[in-house]
Scaffold this motif. Structure first.
Motif, PDB file in Angstrom:
ATOM      1  N   THR A  22       0.989  -0.833  -0.245  1.00  0.00           N
ATOM      2  CA  THR A  22       0.244  -0.250   0.273  1.00  0.00           C
ATOM      3  C   THR A  22       1.095   0.905  -0.265  1.00  0.00           C
ATOM      4  O   THR A  22       0.801   1.950  -0.939  1.00  0.00           O
ATOM      5  CB  THR A  22      -0.715  -0.007   1.570  1.00  0.00           C
ATOM      6  N   ALA A  26       1.420   4.093  -3.013  1.00  0.00           N
ATOM      7  CA  ALA A  26       0.748   4.864  -2.765  1.00  0.00           C
ATOM      8  C   ALA A  26       1.663   6.660  -3.704  1.00  0.00           C
ATOM      9  O   ALA A  26       1.812   7.728  -3.876  1.00  0.00           O
ATOM     10  CB  ALA A  26       1.250   6.161  -1.423  1.00  0.00           C
ATOM     11  N   ARG A  28       3.354   8.368  -7.025  1.00  0.00           N
ATOM     12  CA  ARG A  28       1.736   8.411  -7.862  1.00  0.00           C
ATOM     13  C   ARG A  28       2.615   9.240  -9.198  1.00  0.00           C
ATOM     14  O   ARG A  28       4.275   9.388  -9.263  1.00  0.00           O
ATOM     15  CB  ARG A  28       0.790   9.844  -7.504  1.00  0.00           C
ATOM     16  N   LEU A  39       1.751  11.132   2.497  1.00  0.00           N
ATOM     17  CA  LEU A  39       2.390   9.038   2.399  1.00  0.00           C
ATOM     18  C   LEU A  39       0.947   8.840   2.913  1.00  0.00           C
ATOM     19  O   LEU A  39       0.227   7.822   3.074  1.00  0.00           O
ATOM     20  CB  LEU A  39       3.157   8.751   2.985  1.00  0.00           C
ATOM     21  N   ARG A  42      -2.261   9.658   1.584  1.00  0.00           N
ATOM     22  CA  ARG A  42      -2.696   8.718   1.255  1.00  0.00           C
ATOM     23  C   ARG A  42      -3.274   7.328   1.191  1.00  0.00           C
ATOM     24  O   ARG A  42      -3.528   6.792   0.316  1.00  0.00           O
ATOM     25  CB  ARG A  42      -1.334   8.804  -0.062  1.00  0.00           C
ATOM     26  N   THR A  43      -1.982   6.613   2.145  1.00  0.00           N
ATOM     27  CA  THR A  43      -2.802   5.270   2.942  1.00  0.00           C
ATOM     28  C   THR A  43      -3.743   5.164   3.663  1.00  0.00           C
ATOM     29  O   THR A  43      -4.202   4.032   3.855  1.00  0.00           O
ATOM     30  CB  THR A  43      -0.953   5.033   2.689  1.00  0.00           C
TER      31      THR A  43
END
Length: 241
Positions: A22, A26, A28, A39, A42-43
């Motif tokens: 995961t 994250a 991109r 981070l 995003r996660t």
């Protein structure tokens, strides 16, 4: 080559491995360095967990921690990506097919595979026209109602009744972008395994249904040649004689 949802087995996965993946997912396209806070956002993982995972990922070359505390991808994901492409010998076969399509139709040609709930543009050759959809190799697009996404969904199981009954090519207009039309067919590899979607895209003002109909034979023939070059078998197309 496709990434599909597998049936759940009696063996459970490792939670820490899932969290590590995961974290890697994250990152991109276009990211240089990503902060710990970003981070976490995003996660959904808490910062201490991210920091512990990052230590192991850094040891194995997947992440690099910068002096100010942010992170960027290491060299190992790049190496695996190269292995992925080379292991299937795809590029040497796909790029000439895309170039042939563009030369014959003057529209952009792409080869997509499924990546979870998105579709990945693995290879692309742009139309010579200045008016075109600007997609690059490596870009992720949604699994929406576009022709490409439909092919990826339907033919990931080539033996399904829906795959057997689906006329080809599939054409869509305005599914992802109201100004873009696309037409797509499946390509297969050894053992009738689904390899990916071969697609043509263009502006709806130029690549309308009449233009797509004129390009149909070319797209089907190039897809058939590509399937043969990858060692695949052609499936019956109910949309053609």
């Amino acid at each position: 080559m496709t990434t599909s949802t597998r049936p759940k087995t009696s063996m459970e996965g490792v939670a820490s491995a899932g969290r590590a993946l995961t974290l890697l997912s994250a990152f991109r396209k276009g990211d240089d360095a990503v902060t710990l806070a970003e981070l976490a956002a995003r996660t959904g993982l808490v910062k201490p967990t991210i920091m512990r995972l990052a230590v192991t990922l850094e040891e194995h070359g997947y992440l690099i921690r910068l002096p100010e505390g942010s992170y960027r991808l290491g060299a190992e994901p790049f190496r695996l990506g190269s292995v992925y492409q080379q292991s299937f010998r795809v590029e040497a076969h796909v790029m000439p097919a895309l170039e042939k399509l563009v030369a014959a139709t003057s529209e952009s040609a792409s080869f997509y595979v499924r990546s979870g709930q998105q579709r990945l543009c693995l290879f692309r050759v742009d139309s010579p026209h200045p008016l075109r959809l600007h997609v690059r190799q490596g870009d992720m697009r949604p699994m929406d109602d576009s022709a490409t996404a439909q092919v990826l969904r339907i033919f990931e199981n080539p033996s399904s009744p829906k795959a057997a009954k689906t006329p080809l090519p599939i054409y869509s207009s305005g599914a992802t972008d109201p100004h873009i039309a696309s037409m797509s067919v499946p390509v297969f590899g050894p053992g009738e395994n689904f390899a990916g979607a071969l697609s043509l895209t263009g502006p709806v003002t130029r690549f309308n249904r009449d233009a797509a109909e004129k390009a149909t034979k070319t797209l089907l023939n190039v897809a058939a040649d590509l399937t043969r070059s990858l060692g695949g078998a052609l499936l019956h197309n109910p949309g053609q004689p």
